[in-house]
Design a protein around this motif. Structure first.
Motif, PDB file in Angstrom:
ATOM      1  N   TYR A 163      63.513 138.961  21.209  1.00  0.00           N
ATOM      2  CA  TYR A 163      63.804 140.246  21.836  1.00  0.00           C
ATOM      3  C   TYR A 163      62.571 140.787  22.552  1.00  0.00           C
ATOM      4  CZ  TYR A 163      68.152 140.362  19.151  1.00  0.00           C
ATOM      5  OH  TYR A 163      69.376 140.079  18.642  1.00  0.00           O
ATOM      6  N   GLN A 179      63.258 154.425  13.879  1.00  0.00           N
ATOM      7  CA  GLN A 179      63.302 153.248  14.753  1.00  0.00           C
ATOM      8  C   GLN A 179      64.364 153.422  15.832  1.00  0.00           C
ATOM      9  OE1 GLN A 179      61.228 150.670  14.354  1.00  0.00           O
ATOM     10  NE2 GLN A 179      62.046 149.248  15.860  1.00  0.00           N
ATOM     11  N   GLU A 180      65.509 153.962  15.431  1.00  0.00           N
ATOM     12  CA  GLU A 180      66.579 154.197  16.405  1.00  0.00           C
ATOM     13  C   GLU A 180      66.150 155.242  17.431  1.00  0.00           C
ATOM     14  OE1 GLU A 180      70.033 153.910  18.483  1.00  0.00           O
ATOM     15  OE2 GLU A 180      69.220 152.583  16.931  1.00  0.00           O
ATOM     16  N   ASP A 215      59.978 147.016  22.154  1.00  0.00           N
ATOM     17  CA  ASP A 215      60.229 148.376  22.611  1.00  0.00           C
ATOM     18  C   ASP A 215      58.998 149.259  22.465  1.00  0.00           C
ATOM     19  OD1 ASP A 215      60.131 148.555  19.871  1.00  0.00           O
ATOM     20  OD2 ASP A 215      61.776 149.985  19.714  1.00  0.00           O
ATOM     21  N   TRP A 234      63.063 155.883  18.264  1.00  0.00           N
ATOM     22  CA  TRP A 234      62.058 155.215  19.100  1.00  0.00           C
ATOM     23  C   TRP A 234      62.737 154.364  20.184  1.00  0.00           C
ATOM     24  CZ3 TRP A 234      58.712 153.394  14.385  1.00  0.00           C
ATOM     25  CH2 TRP A 234      57.766 154.392  14.086  1.00  0.00           C
ATOM     26  N   HIS A 235      63.797 153.661  19.760  1.00  0.00           N
ATOM     27  CA  HIS A 235      64.487 152.799  20.723  1.00  0.00           C
ATOM     28  C   HIS A 235      65.089 153.630  21.854  1.00  0.00           C
ATOM     29  CE1 HIS A 235      66.707 149.374  22.233  1.00  0.00           C
ATOM     30  NE2 HIS A 235      67.831 150.081  22.180  1.00  0.00           N
ATOM     31  N   GLN A 236      65.736 154.737  21.493  1.00  0.00           N
ATOM     32  CA  GLN A 236      66.313 155.607  22.513  1.00  0.00           C
ATOM     33  C   GLN A 236      65.223 156.177  23.426  1.00  0.00           C
ATOM     34  OE1 GLN A 236      69.503 155.892  23.069  1.00  0.00           O
ATOM     35  NE2 GLN A 236      70.082 154.676  21.274  1.00  0.00           N
ATOM     36  N   THR A 243      54.566 146.526  25.011  1.00  0.00           N
ATOM     37  CA  THR A 243      55.918 146.953  25.370  1.00  0.00           C
ATOM     38  C   THR A 243      56.464 146.095  26.509  1.00  0.00           C
ATOM     39  OG1 THR A 243      55.338 149.223  24.757  1.00  0.00           O
ATOM     40  CG2 THR A 243      57.316 148.914  26.097  1.00  0.00           C
ATOM     41  N   ARG A 266      54.852 147.782  13.833  1.00  0.00           N
ATOM     42  CA  ARG A 266      55.072 148.545  15.067  1.00  0.00           C
ATOM     43  C   ARG A 266      54.072 149.689  15.142  1.00  0.00           C
ATOM     44  NH1 ARG A 266      57.745 152.817  17.528  1.00  0.00           N
ATOM     45  NH2 ARG A 266      59.159 152.264  19.241  1.00  0.00           N
TER      46      ARG A 266
END
Length: 514
Positions: free
Chosen positions: A171, A426-427, A174, A429-431, A163, A100
């Motif tokens: 998936y 990572q979380e 992100d 980044w996802h948010q 992205t 990533r």
């Protein structure tokens, strides 16, 4: 007369102010060969063919670029060396197939670019240029285990997923990801890596940056062997940079002056001398001789501390060289004793259970002791065969002397902590991605609404026509399809400037409280 290798190099002094603040490690197999054309205007064919000398293999290296996306140039080089290489270095081992890179906004931040639509488009094109550069290679390289490996293949190094695109797992991505292709992935997991000063690389323009990559090989060799100069053959450097080769001294020196000046100013190089010679075909050539400056010596001092040769002089020679006594046996009751985790780790490395338990009791910090043992594992694995004939004695020495792993060495404990932090990141980044996606949809929705209510079709076509001329003036080599995309984005950006839209921070706060 230039100095010779028989001259004595002055003792290497400590220069802590010049020590690297951030290190990145780069593989040594392919980094010696060029992929990018660092000229802003000229087209340079990348083709290297060297007939092997006695006992050496032939070297063949060709890079074919995409007609649609063009040659990977300066921005593509920065993406590879300052972003991709760093992600590879930071990855766990074995290196995962998918890495990533981050959002375009993240990439701009890492390259010190403003987060604009034009820069996002430029990064997209640079990634596609890198991904579509096809390499045909026949060469040998030294693997991490010291063996010689052969690479004979045609391949591209990685694929890119942007992205919102679909990932191999089904998936939606992100962020921007790269997928390491088979040949490149296998090589990365086998090849040796060498340290470079990341911040120094980042401060240099592409040509000087590439020079640092190449000259660092002979510079380290020069200092490690006590030679007075590092040497590069001009013709060979032109092939590997790559850059146009000149055959008269004045033009050659003028060309190299621009490359050398940042390294002279930074004191990486203290002095340069040119020795005239000829190549294998009798054409004029020059041997470029570099006297290491304080920065080069500081780098050498800093980097060599992670090598076996940099161990303190106090390490007893018998610990390195002595043999394990023949006939030595461990008592049966020692094998049956239940050991603490620290003592068990010592026992697993050949230390007798009794001695292991004594050392473990004297060393209250069990995690710290495990770190020390893993540092010992690394030193033994990296050393030449036969260097450590009594590994157990070496582990005992490290623990008793309280020798700590150097800064930058990743133990299992640090690796687990890093992976946990990466999961948290990572979380986040996802948010962030979800917020950015929602904000983008908000901007597009409001822009579409304004266009429908306030701009006629003919007015919109006129705006696009004028903006297209402006964009073509800025990006002269962009392909027609990308030109249309850039024009559309530029027109919509201009429209947004006259609207009273929420900024991202305000929108994000409202999104959280909604």
């Amino acid at each position: 007369m230039p100095a010779t290798d028989n001259d004595v190099l002055d003792p290497i002094e400590e220069s802590p102010a010049l020590f690297p603040s951030t290190i990145t490690r780069v593989e040594t197999a392919l980094s010696k060969f060029p992929v990018h054309n660092l000229s802003k205007t000229e087209s340079i064919a990348i083709h290297i063919y060297r007939k092997g000398q006695a006992g050496e293999a032939d070297v063949h290296w060709t890079v074919s670029t995409s007609r649609e996306y063009g040659e990977p140039r300066q921005l593509a080089y920065k993406v590879d060396t300052l972003i991709v290489n760093r992600k590879i270095d930071e990855a766990s081992r074995p290196i995962p197939r998918i890495l990533r890179l981050g959002s375009f906004r993240d990439l701009c931040q890492q390259l010190d670019l403003s987060p604009s639509g034009d820069n996002f488009s430029g990064l997209r094109l640079a990634l596609l240029q890198n991904a579509s550069a096809f390499i045909t290679a026949k060469l040998t390289y030294r693997a991490a285990d010291g063996s010689t490996k052969k690479l004979e293949a045609g391949f591209s190094r990685y694929s890119v997923v942007f992205t919102g695109d679909e990932m191999p797992n089904g998936y939606r991505a992100d962020a921007v990801h790269i997928l390491l292709n088979e040949q490149y992935w296998k090589l990365l997991n086998k090849a040796q890596f060498r340290p470079l000063d990341y911040d120094y690389q980042k401060s240099l323009k592409p040509a000087a940056h590439r020079f640092y990559e190449l000259v660092s090989f002979p510079m380290y060799g020069c200092l490690s062997r006590g030679h007075i100069q590092a040497k590069l053959l001009y013709s060979d450097y032109c092939l590997r940079a790559p850059q146009q080769r000149y055959f008269d001294r004045a033009r050659m020196q003028k060309q190299m002056y621009k490359v050398h000046k940042p390294h002279l100013d930074s004191e990486y190089i203290a002095k340069i001398q040119y020795v005239k010679t000829v190549d294998t075909e009798g054409a004029p050539d020059w041997e470029m001789c570099y006297s290491p400056g304080p920065r080069a010596r500081a780098h050498f001092n800093f980097f060599r501390r992670t090598a076996v040769e940099s161990l303190p002089d106090s390490v007893p020679e018998e610990i390195k060289r002595s043999r394990v006594p023949r006939g030595s046996k461990v008592k049966p009751q020692e094998l049956c004793a239940e050991l603490s985790p620290a003592a068990a780790a010592l026992r697993d490395r050949g230390v007798s259970p009794t001695a292991a338990e004594e050392l473990a009791k004297a060393h209250e910090d069990t995690p710290g002791l495990i770190d020390v043992l893993e540092w010992g594992d690394h030193l033994i694995n990296q050393a030449r065969p036969g260097t450590f004939r009594n590994p157990a004695g070496f582990y005992i020495y490290l623990v008793r002397e309280g020798i700590k792993p150097p800064q930058g060495f990743e133990t299992t404990r640090l690796q687990l902590a890093r992976q946990a932090a990466q999961m948290e990141e990572q979380e986040r980044w996802h948010q962030q991605f979800m917020a950015e996606q929602a904000y983008t949809e908000y901007l597009e929705r409001e822009t579409d609404k304004y266009i429908q209510e306030n701009i006629t079709a003919s007015e919109l076509a006129s705006l696009k026509g004028a903006k297209k001329k402006e964009v073509r003036g800025q990006f002269k080599h962009v392909i027609p399809r990308e030109l249309d995309v850039l024009t559309e984005r530029a027109v919509r950006t201009d429209i947004r400037r006259i609207l009273h839209l929420k900024d991202f921070e305000t929108f994000s706060r409202e999104l959280v409280t909604a």
